[in-house]
Design a protein around this motif. Structure first.
Motif, PDB file in Angstrom:
ATOM      1  N   LEU A 229      58.684 -13.334  35.981  1.00  0.00           N
ATOM      2  CA  LEU A 229      58.101 -12.362  34.793  1.00  0.00           C
ATOM      3  C   LEU A 229      56.568 -12.759  34.707  1.00  0.00           C
ATOM      4  N   ILE A 230      56.194 -13.813  34.347  1.00  0.00           N
ATOM      5  CA  ILE A 230      54.681 -14.295  33.818  1.00  0.00           C
ATOM      6  C   ILE A 230      53.874 -14.229  35.181  1.00  0.00           C
ATOM      7  N   HIS A 231      54.481 -14.378  36.398  1.00  0.00           N
ATOM      8  CA  HIS A 231      53.629 -14.339  37.644  1.00  0.00           C
ATOM      9  C   HIS A 231      53.337 -12.817  37.918  1.00  0.00           C
ATOM     10  N   GLN A 232      54.183 -11.934  37.900  1.00  0.00           N
ATOM     11  CA  GLN A 232      53.959 -10.573  38.149  1.00  0.00           C
ATOM     12  C   GLN A 232      53.222 -10.098  36.939  1.00  0.00           C
ATOM     13  N   LEU A 233      53.470 -10.235  35.918  1.00  0.00           N
ATOM     14  CA  LEU A 233      52.363  -9.863  34.697  1.00  0.00           C
ATOM     15  C   LEU A 233      51.192 -10.329  34.937  1.00  0.00           C
ATOM     16  N   SER A 234      50.939 -11.753  35.366  1.00  0.00           N
ATOM     17  CA  SER A 234      49.454 -12.386  35.555  1.00  0.00           C
ATOM     18  C   SER A 234      48.813 -11.299  36.493  1.00  0.00           C
ATOM     19  N   TYR A 235      49.227 -10.843  37.478  1.00  0.00           N
ATOM     20  CA  TYR A 235      48.755 -10.262  38.624  1.00  0.00           C
ATOM     21  C   TYR A 235      48.148  -8.886  37.910  1.00  0.00           C
ATOM     22  N   TRP A 236      48.927  -8.101  36.985  1.00  0.00           N
ATOM     23  CA  TRP A 236      48.257  -6.911  36.556  1.00  0.00           C
ATOM     24  C   TRP A 236      47.209  -7.251  35.137  1.00  0.00           C
ATOM     25  N   VAL A 237      47.345  -8.190  34.735  1.00  0.00           N
ATOM     26  CA  VAL A 237      46.432  -8.854  33.639  1.00  0.00           C
ATOM     27  C   VAL A 237      45.056  -9.118  34.364  1.00  0.00           C
ATOM     28  N   GLY A 238      44.979  -9.578  35.579  1.00  0.00           N
ATOM     29  CA  GLY A 238      43.812 -10.058  36.200  1.00  0.00           C
ATOM     30  C   GLY A 238      43.276  -8.777  36.724  1.00  0.00           C
ATOM     31  N   ILE A 239      44.023  -7.883  36.969  1.00  0.00           N
ATOM     32  CA  ILE A 239      43.246  -6.443  37.480  1.00  0.00           C
ATOM     33  C   ILE A 239      42.819  -5.842  36.200  1.00  0.00           C
ATOM     34  N   VAL A 240      43.455  -5.617  35.062  1.00  0.00           N
ATOM     35  CA  VAL A 240      43.127  -5.051  34.051  1.00  0.00           C
ATOM     36  C   VAL A 240      41.803  -5.831  33.383  1.00  0.00           C
ATOM     37  N   ALA A 241      41.722  -7.096  33.595  1.00  0.00           N
ATOM     38  CA  ALA A 241      40.344  -7.939  33.035  1.00  0.00           C
ATOM     39  C   ALA A 241      39.116  -7.670  34.083  1.00  0.00           C
ATOM     40  N   VAL A 242      39.305  -7.575  35.252  1.00  0.00           N
ATOM     41  CA  VAL A 242      38.407  -7.098  36.179  1.00  0.00           C
ATOM     42  C   VAL A 242      37.680  -5.785  35.607  1.00  0.00           C
ATOM     43  N   PHE A 243      38.689  -4.748  35.493  1.00  0.00           N
ATOM     44  CA  PHE A 243      37.942  -3.516  34.901  1.00  0.00           C
ATOM     45  C   PHE A 243      37.098  -3.807  33.604  1.00  0.00           C
ATOM     46  N   GLY A 244      37.680  -4.393  32.891  1.00  0.00           N
ATOM     47  CA  GLY A 244      36.650  -4.703  31.558  1.00  0.00           C
ATOM     48  C   GLY A 244      35.667  -5.504  31.634  1.00  0.00           C
ATOM     49  N   ILE A 245      35.812  -6.432  32.370  1.00  0.00           N
ATOM     50  CA  ILE A 245      34.603  -7.431  32.612  1.00  0.00           C
ATOM     51  C   ILE A 245      33.371  -6.274  33.292  1.00  0.00           C
ATOM     52  N   VAL A 246      33.850  -5.414  34.490  1.00  0.00           N
ATOM     53  CA  VAL A 246      32.746  -4.819  34.904  1.00  0.00           C
ATOM     54  C   VAL A 246      32.115  -3.739  33.820  1.00  0.00           C
ATOM     55  N   GLN A 247      32.972  -3.202  32.980  1.00  0.00           N
ATOM     56  CA  GLN A 247      32.571  -2.626  31.786  1.00  0.00           C
ATOM     57  C   GLN A 247      31.301  -3.038  30.988  1.00  0.00           C
ATOM     58  N   ARG A 248      31.633  -4.387  30.837  1.00  0.00           N
ATOM     59  CA  ARG A 248      30.791  -5.201  29.728  1.00  0.00           C
ATOM     60  C   ARG A 248      29.378  -5.537  30.802  1.00  0.00           C
ATOM     61  N   ILE A 249      29.691  -5.697  31.951  1.00  0.00           N
ATOM     62  CA  ILE A 249      28.609  -6.076  32.710  1.00  0.00           C
ATOM     63  C   ILE A 249      27.733  -4.994  32.828  1.00  0.00           C
ATOM     64  N   ALA A 250      28.109  -3.764  32.764  1.00  0.00           N
ATOM     65  CA  ALA A 250      27.269  -2.645  33.010  1.00  0.00           C
ATOM     66  C   ALA A 250      26.554  -2.316  31.737  1.00  0.00           C
ATOM     67  N   VAL A 251      27.093  -2.486  30.644  1.00  0.00           N
ATOM     68  CA  VAL A 251      26.331  -2.506  29.212  1.00  0.00           C
ATOM     69  C   VAL A 251      25.404  -3.588  29.198  1.00  0.00           C
ATOM     70  N   LEU A 252      25.417  -4.804  29.635  1.00  0.00           N
ATOM     71  CA  LEU A 252      24.669  -5.851  29.901  1.00  0.00           C
ATOM     72  C   LEU A 252      23.407  -5.590  30.615  1.00  0.00           C
ATOM     73  N   ARG A 253      23.942  -4.593  31.418  1.00  0.00           N
ATOM     74  CA  ARG A 253      22.670  -4.204  32.432  1.00  0.00           C
ATOM     75  C   ARG A 253      21.867  -3.108  31.890  1.00  0.00           C
ATOM     76  N   GLY A 254      22.287  -2.758  30.806  1.00  0.00           N
ATOM     77  CA  GLY A 254      21.634  -1.701  30.196  1.00  0.00           C
ATOM     78  C   GLY A 254      21.897  -0.205  30.630  1.00  0.00           C
ATOM     79  N   GLN A 255      23.133  -0.262  31.360  1.00  0.00           N
ATOM     80  CA  GLN A 255      23.542   1.194  31.923  1.00  0.00           C
ATOM     81  C   GLN A 255      24.755   1.600  31.292  1.00  0.00           C
ATOM     82  N   THR A 256      25.004   2.882  31.392  1.00  0.00           N
ATOM     83  CA  THR A 256      26.140   3.487  30.920  1.00  0.00           C
ATOM     84  C   THR A 256      27.507   2.911  31.754  1.00  0.00           C
ATOM     85  N   PRO A 257      28.563   2.357  30.973  1.00  0.00           N
ATOM     86  CA  PRO A 257      29.562   1.790  31.824  1.00  0.00           C
ATOM     87  C   PRO A 257      30.201   2.744  32.763  1.00  0.00           C
TER      88      PRO A 257
END
Length: 721
Positions: A229-257
């Motif tokens: 369970l925790i391993h399959q859940l971790s796969y999806w958590v990693g995907i979700v986190a990457v999405f969020g990280i890139v959103q925040r990176i765009a803001v830090l670049r001064g761009q619209t996410p």
């Protein structure tokens, strides 16, 4: 009681998600990540308490007590002070800078927002579904083709992997000897206290993940695949986190996410061969990746929360510290990530206009990390290892086998570590998945010929020198090594590495990516210098891939290389080719993974239909016969003493219902112990205990060499009662 326990499990998932809605901002990504932190943190803390009370195997107590732990955690996190909403950030449109508020997709959902203390999850999901539809409808032809290809591939693989998780047996080497073996011992003993197992990992490996595996197993009615369970859940958590990280990176670049940038990175990471193959296993690296991904998101979100007055939301520091403590408590190899994490902290936390501000932030983060380490790291077993073995990792034998000590002198370590950097670089330059097919292997060999020729002319000695290798390096690795242990395929060598070079050469300018690039290089070097070369180490690079995958966002953020603009036919063609090849690689990695085949292939049965022992010993075919005979001769409820060695599979011996009681009598480096009086059978290796008249030789094929990495022992069975 199974229905009651399943109900408690589902209620707990709902409860932590509700608690998370009072902690996270009104952000779908953040809500999911905080829910994961609460779930993992609560279960692990509960596990320490239950182990001390010898209640590790009590399902009802587990089901009720996690609510109390989650309530306490949620209360503390909700009481942390919030920051004031930030002022509008400058948004860069091409070469023009304008002042514009962050648009609704981040203001009210995808990437993070300053909103009411608690929000409606249903309304949030409705908003996100509508925004996704608007985004997809407005995509141009090329991006739409790319995203349809990636999404369709992920849907197919997600369904296939879920079925494999639910209906096939685990068979990873480390799980058969250590990870799942010790979990069963803890359940049988009712505690996770040190007991002296056959394999050195049983007692020395951090125990926090055991809490999550035991909880999943018990709450699903002793369902064996609840361990996953925790391993399959971790796969999806990693995907979700990457999405969020890139959103925040765009803001830090001064761009619209950009939803396009975020989805491209998230989908790209989801399709990395080493990441998706681990999603169906009980390997621990994918769980560490989940913790790391949450840590990185919280750090980037902390910097992105800065207001025009310089204040930031300190709650992100506490959530980052929580992820830090969970990661360090999960696996000691997180230490190899510390330089990389520190580089990201420099950019997101320590970098400020004044020393006083930096000091204040450092103190707050330091205090939070100390608290988190005390809660989630120290209880996991490091202190016990120091007490028993004199080292936080384990016994000297293990250190010499898998650490820098094997290199000898520092000079030799520098030389051999440098060789490993190049070796792993070569290993990444492969058509993973595709080379599982004979035509693909031929194309792969042809593609790599210039690189092999270059190594030969430079006399690097990558394959000749073996003194710092667990398994010798080979340009054409054995099928058994690369089939279930791939790297990144063309998404890696065709997109990630070239974009990394463009950033480090400053052709593409992006400050967040410079720091991510340094973090990437530091972890790559750490893996190369910290241990001997190992062809199975593809699974360790999923954390490196977490830093690297963010570079794909530049294809939708940087004006010089964007692919969502008119023209640039050749560039779009190359990116499209790399993406399609990446999709094919991911599909073939899953559908031709001989350890978990969805369909029969080359005489190997489907994992859904194969014999249980046959599937569990697929990585050690020479021990199938003795283990199958043991399973036929010994009753499911018998108590069995084990006279086995460090490399022996013990988990299959628990039986199809995991109901046999196993008692190891040859603990690691302690010598053979007396056979317990309650034992009814003795299963032993000839090298450990001398056979006597009446013992049954179980029939190990000691002459087999094909697909045998470590030869099995000559096993015997003795009936004691």
């Amino acid at each position: 009681m199974i229905v009651v326990h399943l109900a408690l499990f589902v209620l707990f998932l709902g409860y932590v998600s509700r608690l998370a809605s009072g902690i996270a901002r009104r952000s779908l990504i953040e809500w999911l990540l905080v829910s994961f932190l609460l779930f993992a943190g609560s279960v692990i803390l509960t596990g320490w308490v239950l182990s001390a009370l010898y209640l590790t195997a009590n399902t009802t107590v587990w089901g009720l007590s996690v609510f109390a732990t989650a309530t306490l955690l949620g209360f503390v996190l909700q009481k942390l002070p919030r920051a004031t909403p930030p002022q509008p950030l400058p948004v860069r449109e091409g070469l023009k800078d304008v002042s514009s508020p962050i648009p609704s997709l981040t203001e009210r959902g995808w990437g993070g927002v300053f909103a009411a203390p608690r929000f409606s999850i249903r309304e949030l999901l409705t908003d996100r579904r509508r925004e996704f539809g608007d985004w997809f409808k407005n995509l141009q032809a090329f991006p739409k083709f790319v995203f349809v290809s990636m999404m369709a591939t992920l849907v197919i693989l997600a369904i296939t992997n879920l079925l494999l998780v639910l209906f096939t047996v685990p068979n990873e080497w480390d799980s058969m000897t250590g990870h799942l073996n010790r979990v069963m011992q803890y359940i049988q003993r009712g505690t996770m206290r040190h007991f002296g197992g056959t394999n050195w990992n049983i007692d020395t490996y951090p125990k926090s993940v055991c809490n999550l595996q035991i909880y999943g197993f018990l709450m699903t009615g002793h369902f064996e695949n609840g361990f996953k369970l925790i391993h399959q859940l971790s796969y999806w958590v990693g995907i979700v986190a990457v999405f969020g990280i890139v959103q925040r990176i765009a803001v830090l670049r001064g761009q619209t996410p950009s939803l396009s940038a975020s989805f491209f990175c998230a989908l790209g990471y989801a399709l990395l061969p080493d990441f998706i193959v681990q999603a169906i296993t009980t390997e621990t690296d994918i769980v560490l990746t989940a913790y790391l991904s949450v840590l990185l998101y919280m750090l980037f979100a902390y910097r992105a929360s800065e207001t025009t007055t310089g204040s930031r939301d300190n709650r992100y520091l506490w959530l980052a510290a929580m992820a830090f403590g969970l990661a360090f408590g999960h696996k000691i190899t997180f230490a190899l990530l510390l330089p990389s994490v520190f580089v990201i902290m420099i950019y997101t936390v320590f970098w400020s206009p004044s020393l006083a501000i930096t000091f204040g932030r450092t103190v707050r983060l330091g205090v939070a990390i100390v608290v988190a380490v005390c809660l989630w790291t120290l209880p996991t077993g490091y202190l016990k290892n120091i007490e028993v073995f004199g080292h936080p990792i384990g016994p000297p034998t293990a250190l010499k086998h898998q650490s820098i000590e094997r290199a000898g002198s520092k000079k030799n370590l520098l030389i051999q570590g440098s060789r490993n950097v190049i070796r792993y670089g070569y290993d990444h330059f492969n058509l993973d998945g595709i080379r599982n097919l004979e035509p693909g292997a031929e194309v792969n060999t042809l593609m790599r010929k210039p690189a092999v020729y270059l190594e030969d002319k430079l006399h690097l000695g990558l394959d000749e020198v073996t003194d710092f290798s667990i398994q010798p390096f080979a340009f054409d690795r054995r099928f058994i090594f690369y089939n279930a242990n791939p790297y990144w395929g063309m998404i890696g060598f065709g997109l990630i590495f070239p974009l990394l070079v463009l950033v480090l050469l400053r052709f593409v300018r992006s400050t967040p990516h410079v720091f991510l690039g340094l973090a990437f290089l530091l972890h790559f070097a750490a893996l190369s210098f910290s241990a001997p070369y190992d062809p199975f180490k593809g699974r360790y690079f999923i954390e490196t891939g977490l830093f690297g995958i963010t570079f794909l966002s530049l294809l939708f953020l940087d004006p010089k290389i964007r692919v969502d603009v008119p023209g640039r036919i050749l560039w779009k063609g190359y990116v499209g080719l790399a993406t399609v090849v990446g999709c094919v690689s991911a599909l073939l990695c899953v559908f031709l993974n001989i350890r978990a085949l969805p369909f029969a292939w080359h005489g190997i049965p489907s994992a859904f239909e194969g014999n249980r022992i046959k599937m569990m010993t697929i990585g050690r075919p020479d021990v199938y016969v003795p283990y199958q005979r043991f399973d036929e001769l010994v009753p499911d409820t018998a108590t069995v003493a084990l006279g086995t060695i460090n490399d022996d599979y013990e988990y299959p011996l628990y039986g199809p219902k995991l109901s046999r009681r196993l008692i190891p009598i040859n603990p690691f480096e302690q010598g053979v112990q007396p056979i317990p009086k309650e034992a009814q059978y003795l299963f032993f290796a000839k090298s450990v205990i001398k056979p006597q008249p009446g013992d049954i030789r179980l029939g190990t094929d000691t002459t087999m060499t094909e697909n045998v990495v470590v030869p099995g022992e000559d096993y015997y069975l003795r009936k004691l009662k």
